[in-house]
Scaffold this motif. Structure first.
Motif, short mmCIF file in Angstrom:
data_model
loop_
_atom_site.label_atom_id
_atom_site.label_comp_id
_atom_site.label_asym_id
_atom_site.label_seq_id
_atom_site.Cartn_x
_atom_site.Cartn_y
_atom_site.Cartn_z
N GLN A 149 0.82 -1.20 0.00
CA GLN A 149 0.00 0.00 0.00
C GLN A 149 0.85 1.25 0.00
OE1 GLN A 149 -1.67 -1.32 3.75
NE2 GLN A 149 -1.32 0.72 4.61
N ASP B 40 -0.02 5.14 1.12
CA ASP B 40 -1.02 5.98 1.77
C ASP B 40 -0.58 7.44 1.75
OD1 ASP B 40 -2.52 3.72 2.50
OD2 ASP B 40 -1.47 3.50 4.40
N HIS C 18 -5.60 5.79 -0.18
CA HIS C 18 -5.04 4.50 0.22
C HIS C 18 -5.01 3.68 -1.08
CE1 HIS C 18 -4.54 0.72 2.45
NE2 HIS C 18 -5.61 0.23 1.84
N ASN D 220 -9.05 3.77 -1.66
CA ASN D 220 -10.03 4.15 -0.65
C ASN D 220 -9.52 5.39 0.07
OD1 ASN D 220 -12.30 4.05 0.98
ND2 ASN D 220 -12.01 1.92 1.57
N SER D 221 -10.36 5.91 0.96
CA SER D 221 -9.99 7.00 1.85
C SER D 221 -10.40 6.61 3.26
CB SER D 221 -10.68 8.31 1.42
OG SER D 221 -12.08 8.15 1.41
N LYS D 222 -9.77 7.23 4.24
CA LYS D 222 -10.09 6.97 5.64
C LYS D 222 -10.21 8.30 6.35
CE LYS D 222 -7.68 3.80 8.14
NZ LYS D 222 -6.62 3.31 9.09
N CYS E 54 -12.26 5.82 9.95
CA CYS E 54 -13.34 5.08 9.29
C CYS E 54 -13.11 5.05 7.77
CB CYS E 54 -14.70 5.73 9.58
SG CYS E 54 -15.13 5.70 11.32
N TRP E 55 -13.11 3.83 7.21
CA TRP E 55 -12.91 3.67 5.77
C TRP E 55 -14.13 4.09 4.99
CZ3 TRP E 55 -8.23 3.00 4.02
CH2 TRP E 55 -7.27 2.37 4.81
N GLU F 148 -14.73 1.35 -1.06
CA GLU F 148 -13.61 0.97 -1.90
C GLU F 148 -13.93 1.17 -3.38
OE1 GLU F 148 -12.67 -3.13 -1.12
OE2 GLU F 148 -11.38 -2.60 0.57
#
Length: 135
Positions: free
Chosen positions: A32, A34, A45, A62-64, A68-69, A72
């Protein structure tokens, strides 16, 4: 033998590029990259996974936010192969991240959180990093 590079207090702005070169390990399951302001707040991500599909790689973006994710975004892709040397270029272009893959193909992911400065970068997983450049 997975590795991790974690950088804090960097200053990556819109228009800047992050060039990551390295080798995807022969037995890689995933790695990964990030980008965000810390490990709990990631604007991007980027997570290639090699165990989900035998015909290629599943690219997961994805984003967090506050740990919290989000939802996707998945793409099946072929240019990332176990055991290969790769160069991946990530660029923040305002409201979208552009990820250039080794074959010139590009994956785009929205800047969902509207982050205009990236201060946290992490490269981790089944990837042997050989070069890292911000330009």
């Amino acid at each position: 033998m997975s590795m991790e590079l974690e950088l804090k207090n960097v200053h990556l702005r819109s228009g800047d590029k992050l060039k990551v070169k390295g080798e995807i390990l022969h037995d890689a399951e995933r790695f990964q990259i990030d980008l965000g302001c810390d490990s709990n707040d990631l604007a991007l991500h980027f997570n290639p996974r090699f165990h989900d599909d035998t015909d290629g790689t599943v690219l997961v973006c994805n984003s967090k936010i506050a740990g919290c994710w989000g939802d996707e975004k998945r793409e099946i892709d072929k240019p990332l192969q176990r055991g290969s040397d790769v160069k991946i270029v990530l660029k923040l272009s305002g409201d979208v991240f552009e990820v250039e893959l080794p074959d010139g193909q590009e994956v785009q992911f929205p800047n969902r959180v509207g982050m205009d400065v990236i201060s946290y970068i992490r490269v981790a997983g089944d990837f042997k990093l050989t070069s890292f450049k911000i330009c």
